[in-house]
Write a protein that holds these residues in place. Structure first.
Motif, PDB file in Angstrom:
ATOM      1  N   LYS A  42     -30.720 -34.797 -10.044  1.00  0.00           N
ATOM      2  CA  LYS A  42     -29.488 -34.537  -9.293  1.00  0.00           C
ATOM      3  C   LYS A  42     -29.655 -33.302  -8.392  1.00  0.00           C
ATOM      4  O   LYS A  42     -29.164 -33.273  -7.260  1.00  0.00           O
ATOM      5  CB  LYS A  42     -28.311 -34.359 -10.244  1.00  0.00           C
ATOM      6  CG  LYS A  42     -26.992 -34.302  -9.494  1.00  0.00           C
ATOM      7  CD  LYS A  42     -25.774 -34.281 -10.377  1.00  0.00           C
ATOM      8  CE  LYS A  42     -24.522 -34.176  -9.511  1.00  0.00           C
ATOM      9  NZ  LYS A  42     -23.298 -34.078 -10.302  1.00  0.00           N
ATOM     10  N   GLU A  43     -30.368 -32.290  -8.892  1.00  0.00           N
ATOM     11  CA  GLU A  43     -30.616 -31.069  -8.104  1.00  0.00           C
ATOM     12  C   GLU A  43     -31.416 -31.410  -6.845  1.00  0.00           C
ATOM     13  O   GLU A  43     -31.151 -30.890  -5.766  1.00  0.00           O
ATOM     14  CB  GLU A  43     -31.383 -30.036  -8.941  1.00  0.00           C
ATOM     15  CG  GLU A  43     -30.602 -29.438 -10.113  1.00  0.00           C
ATOM     16  CD  GLU A  43     -30.269 -30.449 -11.219  1.00  0.00           C
ATOM     17  OE1 GLU A  43     -31.118 -31.333 -11.518  1.00  0.00           O
ATOM     18  OE2 GLU A  43     -29.155 -30.365 -11.770  1.00  0.00           O
ATOM     19  N   LEU A  52     -24.327 -31.936   3.435  1.00  0.00           N
ATOM     20  CA  LEU A  52     -23.056 -32.613   3.136  1.00  0.00           C
ATOM     21  C   LEU A  52     -22.336 -31.983   1.937  1.00  0.00           C
ATOM     22  O   LEU A  52     -21.369 -32.553   1.414  1.00  0.00           O
ATOM     23  CB  LEU A  52     -23.318 -34.099   2.844  1.00  0.00           C
ATOM     24  CG  LEU A  52     -23.923 -34.916   3.992  1.00  0.00           C
ATOM     25  CD1 LEU A  52     -24.296 -36.312   3.519  1.00  0.00           C
ATOM     26  CD2 LEU A  52     -22.965 -35.001   5.168  1.00  0.00           C
ATOM     27  N   SER A  53     -22.793 -30.785   1.521  1.00  0.00           N
ATOM     28  CA  SER A  53     -22.297 -30.203   0.262  1.00  0.00           C
ATOM     29  C   SER A  53     -20.801 -29.895   0.261  1.00  0.00           C
ATOM     30  O   SER A  53     -20.199 -29.788  -0.800  1.00  0.00           O
ATOM     31  CB  SER A  53     -23.085 -28.944  -0.096  1.00  0.00           C
ATOM     32  OG  SER A  53     -22.950 -27.993   0.921  1.00  0.00           O
ATOM     33  N   SER A  54     -20.199 -29.780   1.447  1.00  0.00           N
ATOM     34  CA  SER A  54     -18.758 -29.492   1.476  1.00  0.00           C
ATOM     35  C   SER A  54     -17.899 -30.767   1.489  1.00  0.00           C
ATOM     36  O   SER A  54     -16.672 -30.690   1.437  1.00  0.00           O
ATOM     37  CB  SER A  54     -18.433 -28.645   2.711  1.00  0.00           C
ATOM     38  OG  SER A  54     -18.744 -29.391   3.863  1.00  0.00           O
ATOM     39  N   ARG A  55     -18.553 -31.923   1.545  1.00  0.00           N
ATOM     40  CA  ARG A  55     -17.789 -33.179   1.643  1.00  0.00           C
ATOM     41  C   ARG A  55     -17.281 -33.630   0.270  1.00  0.00           C
ATOM     42  O   ARG A  55     -17.953 -33.399  -0.740  1.00  0.00           O
ATOM     43  CB  ARG A  55     -18.662 -34.286   2.262  1.00  0.00           C
ATOM     44  CG  ARG A  55     -19.311 -33.895   3.583  1.00  0.00           C
ATOM     45  CD  ARG A  55     -18.289 -33.611   4.673  1.00  0.00           C
ATOM     46  NE  ARG A  55     -17.663 -34.841   5.143  1.00  0.00           N
ATOM     47  CZ  ARG A  55     -18.207 -35.646   6.048  1.00  0.00           C
ATOM     48  NH1 ARG A  55     -19.365 -35.356   6.602  1.00  0.00           N
ATOM     49  NH2 ARG A  55     -17.574 -36.736   6.421  1.00  0.00           N
ATOM     50  N   PRO A  56     -16.115 -34.280   0.244  1.00  0.00           N
ATOM     51  CA  PRO A  56     -15.532 -34.695  -1.040  1.00  0.00           C
ATOM     52  C   PRO A  56     -16.401 -35.689  -1.827  1.00  0.00           C
ATOM     53  O   PRO A  56     -16.325 -35.732  -3.047  1.00  0.00           O
ATOM     54  CB  PRO A  56     -14.199 -35.349  -0.641  1.00  0.00           C
ATOM     55  CG  PRO A  56     -14.293 -35.615   0.813  1.00  0.00           C
ATOM     56  CD  PRO A  56     -15.238 -34.613   1.387  1.00  0.00           C
ATOM     57  N   LEU A  61     -22.287 -38.806  -4.418  1.00  0.00           N
ATOM     58  CA  LEU A  61     -23.479 -39.173  -3.655  1.00  0.00           C
ATOM     59  C   LEU A  61     -24.750 -38.708  -4.381  1.00  0.00           C
ATOM     60  O   LEU A  61     -25.719 -39.467  -4.497  1.00  0.00           O
ATOM     61  CB  LEU A  61     -23.382 -38.540  -2.256  1.00  0.00           C
ATOM     62  CG  LEU A  61     -24.533 -38.747  -1.280  1.00  0.00           C
ATOM     63  CD1 LEU A  61     -24.689 -40.228  -0.933  1.00  0.00           C
ATOM     64  CD2 LEU A  61     -24.296 -37.931   0.007  1.00  0.00           C
ATOM     65  N   CYS A  62     -24.721 -37.475  -4.880  1.00  0.00           N
ATOM     66  CA  CYS A  62     -25.898 -36.929  -5.579  1.00  0.00           C
ATOM     67  C   CYS A  62     -26.107 -37.621  -6.923  1.00  0.00           C
ATOM     68  O   CYS A  62     -27.241 -37.903  -7.312  1.00  0.00           O
ATOM     69  CB  CYS A  62     -25.767 -35.419  -5.755  1.00  0.00           C
ATOM     70  SG  CYS A  62     -25.741 -34.568  -4.170  1.00  0.00           S
ATOM     71  N   ASP A  63     -25.012 -37.904  -7.637  1.00  0.00           N
ATOM     72  CA  ASP A  63     -25.106 -38.675  -8.884  1.00  0.00           C
ATOM     73  C   ASP A  63     -25.751 -40.026  -8.594  1.00  0.00           C
ATOM     74  O   ASP A  63     -26.623 -40.486  -9.317  1.00  0.00           O
ATOM     75  CB  ASP A  63     -23.704 -38.926  -9.476  1.00  0.00           C
ATOM     76  CG  ASP A  63     -23.237 -37.769 -10.347  1.00  0.00           C
ATOM     77  OD1 ASP A  63     -24.096 -37.019 -10.865  1.00  0.00           O
ATOM     78  OD2 ASP A  63     -22.011 -37.612 -10.504  1.00  0.00           O
TER      79      ASP A  63
END
Ligand code: GTP
Ligand code: MG
Length: 149
Positions: A42-43, A52-56, A61-63
């Protein structure tokens, strides 16, 4: 020649679309210069999508990207970064034209089966994130003299 980073996401792998997707890049005339199957942490997924880290939808997405095997690839060819994105289609499969990978093969934006670098700088960064330099293979392919004048 230009290189881009392309990944078949876990949904594309699970749905048996590896050969279909690779085939489209191969038949177009692009050259595969690196390929591996990996389950990203996940990291690692968060690093890949850090813009895209600020997107809801970032956490989901990372999961998702880290939920199973991903086919990570580097493809080479004239204009491959921009035209590769055309082959892929729009971010949302609902907006992708028929004939594109996402237009033909998937339905939802969060399950859009493939990733492609969005520009020259991103391509260099993503290739460096996913591959060691020695994993990139430089070779001559026989069809090059028929693809390029
Ligand atoms: P990639 O090639 O995967 O980078 O897609 P892209 O460049 O077409 O889109 P972008 O980089 O903006 O978004 C990265 C990924 O986040 C997309 O491929 C989608 O899987 C996901 N994504 C983008 N927008 C949304 C959204 O509005 N909702 C959800 N759930 N996921 C999204
Ligand atoms: Mg993107």
């Amino acid at each position: 020649l230009e290189r881009t980073f392309i990944a078949i996401k876990p949904d594309g792998v699970q749905r048996g679309l590896i050969s279909e997707i690779i085939g489209r890049f191969e038949r177009k005339g692009y050259k595969l210069v690196a390929i591996k199957l990996i389950v990203p942490t996940k990291e690692f997924a968060a690093q890949h999508y850090d813009d895209l880290s600020s997107r809801p939808f970032f956490n989901g997405l990372c999961d998702f990207l880290s939920s199973g095997p991903v086919v990570a690839m580097v493809w080479e060819g004239q204009g491959v970064i921009k035209y590769g994105r055309k082959l892929i289609g729009a971010t949302s499969p609902q907006a992708s034209e028929p004939g594109t990978i996402r237009g033909d093969l998937c339905v939802q934006v969060s399950r859009n089966i493939i990733h492609g670098s969005d520009g020259p700088e991103t391509a260099v960064n993503e290739i460096g994130l996913w591959f060691k330099p020695e994993e990139l293979v430089s070779y001559t392919k026989n069809d090059e003299k028929w693809l390029y004048e």
